[in-house]
Scaffold this active site. Structure first.
Site, short mmCIF file in Angstrom:
data_model
loop_
_atom_site.label_atom_id
_atom_site.label_comp_id
_atom_site.label_asym_id
_atom_site.label_seq_id
_atom_site.Cartn_x
_atom_site.Cartn_y
_atom_site.Cartn_z
N TYR A 280 -22.58 0.47 2.97
CA TYR A 280 -22.55 -1.03 2.31
C TYR A 280 -24.02 -1.12 3.49
CZ TYR A 280 -19.72 -4.28 5.13
OH TYR A 280 -18.96 -5.98 5.09
N ASP B 55 -31.36 1.25 6.71
CA ASP B 55 -30.20 0.26 7.03
C ASP B 55 -29.57 1.29 8.22
OD1 ASP B 55 -27.99 -0.98 8.55
OD2 ASP B 55 -26.97 -1.25 6.38
N LYS C 58 -24.81 -2.51 16.13
CA LYS C 58 -23.43 -1.37 16.53
C LYS C 58 -24.64 -0.89 17.99
CE LYS C 58 -21.34 -0.92 12.58
NZ LYS C 58 -20.34 -1.10 12.10
#
Ligand code: PMP
Length: 429
Positions: A145, A240, A268
């Site tokens: 994702y 990523d 994050k």
């Protein structure tokens, strides 16, 4: 308390105002049944609901809370920055300091651009790779994702997988058709694709440790081979590290595996709990970004001083405390408890764990890719989730997510968590 819960069911109220009652689908409990609790506050490893119930939290705000929630140092940094104003619309010193810190800690990053979400970071990194290579196609792995931009919502993990929409409605076929989907951990498939399309692939984007369909670890040598192939075919390798950046170690997976991607995306942890993300990498590629180069990307709130201050405080804390060995010890305690529960219960289980990240799959064989994940028994997960929640431990409400441990879980909390999870696994019907 902001809203009194005595007379109304707050989640029912949420559902009247927001689709599904949430602002991000992963927060809903559709996959596990029941309704999410509403959090009033979060401190250390504990979430407190509006009904006053306390939960040991293994979601960690979906990644940022590696030092525990509401950390006093991060809070103090936010307050200090807040005193100077909430945003300037000009360059500011905090963005410079955070950029310098990331460049110092992650060797592949020569230049960096701040954005506001992981979605923006991956979307922009891909545009940059396309602008740089003048190619259109990208390779993405099923189950990974990378946020919800059009071309990346193809065979996606996380909420897209949990809610059965790995290919979202509303994404034009023509956009998605530039995304080639391959299975993770299968180098032959990549080689075949490069042989068919040697000069058409702008980028390979991947979560180097995929963590959005449970946790999957790369086979030995796999990431190195990807790097070699990208170099051979002039394709930009994008790691990523939105989940893994500063969680696996200060230098992320790339440092642990000793691989230098061309571009990296972060989010994050680098925001210390505020909406901050970034993409960066080789100067030769980054100079294609506006205003230096022809690839356009922008953001009114990008580099917001309060977010930058929070992120900077988080990274400095990690640098000072280097909690990674201790986090790994806690990860092993949890892993062993789950394995022991499954052994005594006589159910096959796989417990991938790396540092403070872990998940568990009810499967006889190691889970190496998305198809393996789909074969696991996610019904068992529901039982574990419910048992744990009942006992005051909050797991991500989906079998396809990764659990996070924070430094605040230490001592009694991790022991208690291990016991709850051991019993939860034994409770599987
Ligand atoms: N990439 C990865 C690896 C992620 O895990 C996520 C979100 N969980 C994203 C990108 C998207 O980030 P955001 O939700 O901040 O848009």
């Amino acid at each position: 308390m902001l809203i009194q819960e005595t007379e109304v069911n707050l989640f029912e109220e949420c559902k009247k105002c927001m689709p599904g009652g949430v602002n991000s689908p992963v927060r809903a409990f559709n996959a596990v049944g029941g309704e999410p609790f509403i959090t009033e506050r979060a401190d250390g490893a504990i979430l407190t609901s509006t009904q006053g119930k306390k939960y040991i939290d293994f979601v960690g705000a979906w990644g940022p809370a590696i030092m525990g929630h509401n950390h006093p140092t991060i809070k103090a940094a936010i307050l200090e920055a807040l005193d100077k104003g909430t945003g300037f619309g000009t360059p500011n010193s905090y963005e410079l300091l955070l950029a310098k810190k990331i460049i110092e800690l992650v060797p592949s990053i020569e230049k960096i651009r701040m954005v506001n979400s992981g979605t923006e970071a991956t979307m922009s990194a891909i545009r940059l790779a396309r602008g740089y290579t003048r190619r259109d196609k990208i390779i993405k792995f099923s189950g990974c994702y990378h946020g919800h931009s059009d071309g990346l919502l193809v065979k996606a993990g996380s909420g897209a997988l949990t809610f059965g929409h790995p290919d979202s409605a509303g994404v034009p076929y023509s956009f998605a058709s530039e995304t080639i989907i391959l299975p993770f951990n299968d180098i032959e498939e990549i080689e075949k694709t490069f042989i068919q399309l040697p000069d058409q692939i702008a980028a390979i984007i991947l979560e180097p440790y995929p963590a959005n369909c449970g946790l999957i670890l790369p086979l030995p040598g796999y990431l190195k081979k990807l790097k070699e192939l990208c170099t051979k075919y002039g394709t930009v390798l994008i790691f990523d590290e939105v989940m893994t950046g500063f969680r696996i170690g200060l230098g992320g997976v790339q440092e642990k595996e000793n691989i230098t991607p061309d571009l990296t995306t972060f989010a994050k942890i680098i925001g210390g709990g505020l909406p901050v993300a970034a993409f960066g990498g080789k100067e030769e590629i980054m100079k294609y970004l506006a205003p230096e180069g022809p690839v356009y990307q922008a953001g009114t709130l990008s580099g917001n001083p309060i977010g930058m201050a929070a992120g900077l405080a988080a990274l400095k804390l990690l640098e000072q405390e280097l909690p990674y060995q201790n986090l790994n010890k806690m990860g092993i305690i949890i892993k062993e408890a789950i394995l022991q529960g499954a052994k005594e219960k006589g159910i096959p289980i796989q417990v991938p764990q790396v540092g403070s990240m872990f998940s568990f799959f009810f499967s006889e064989k190691p889970v190496l890719n998305y198809n393996d994940v789909l074969e696991t028994k996610s019904n068992h997960f529901k039982c574990v989730f419910k048992y744990a929640l009942e006992k005051g431990l909050f797991l991500p409400p989906s079998a396809f997510e990764t659990c996070f441990i924070s430094t605040a879980h230490k001592g009694e909390i991790i022991e208690r968590s291990a016991e709850i999870l051991y019993k939860a696994i034994k409770s599987v019907a």
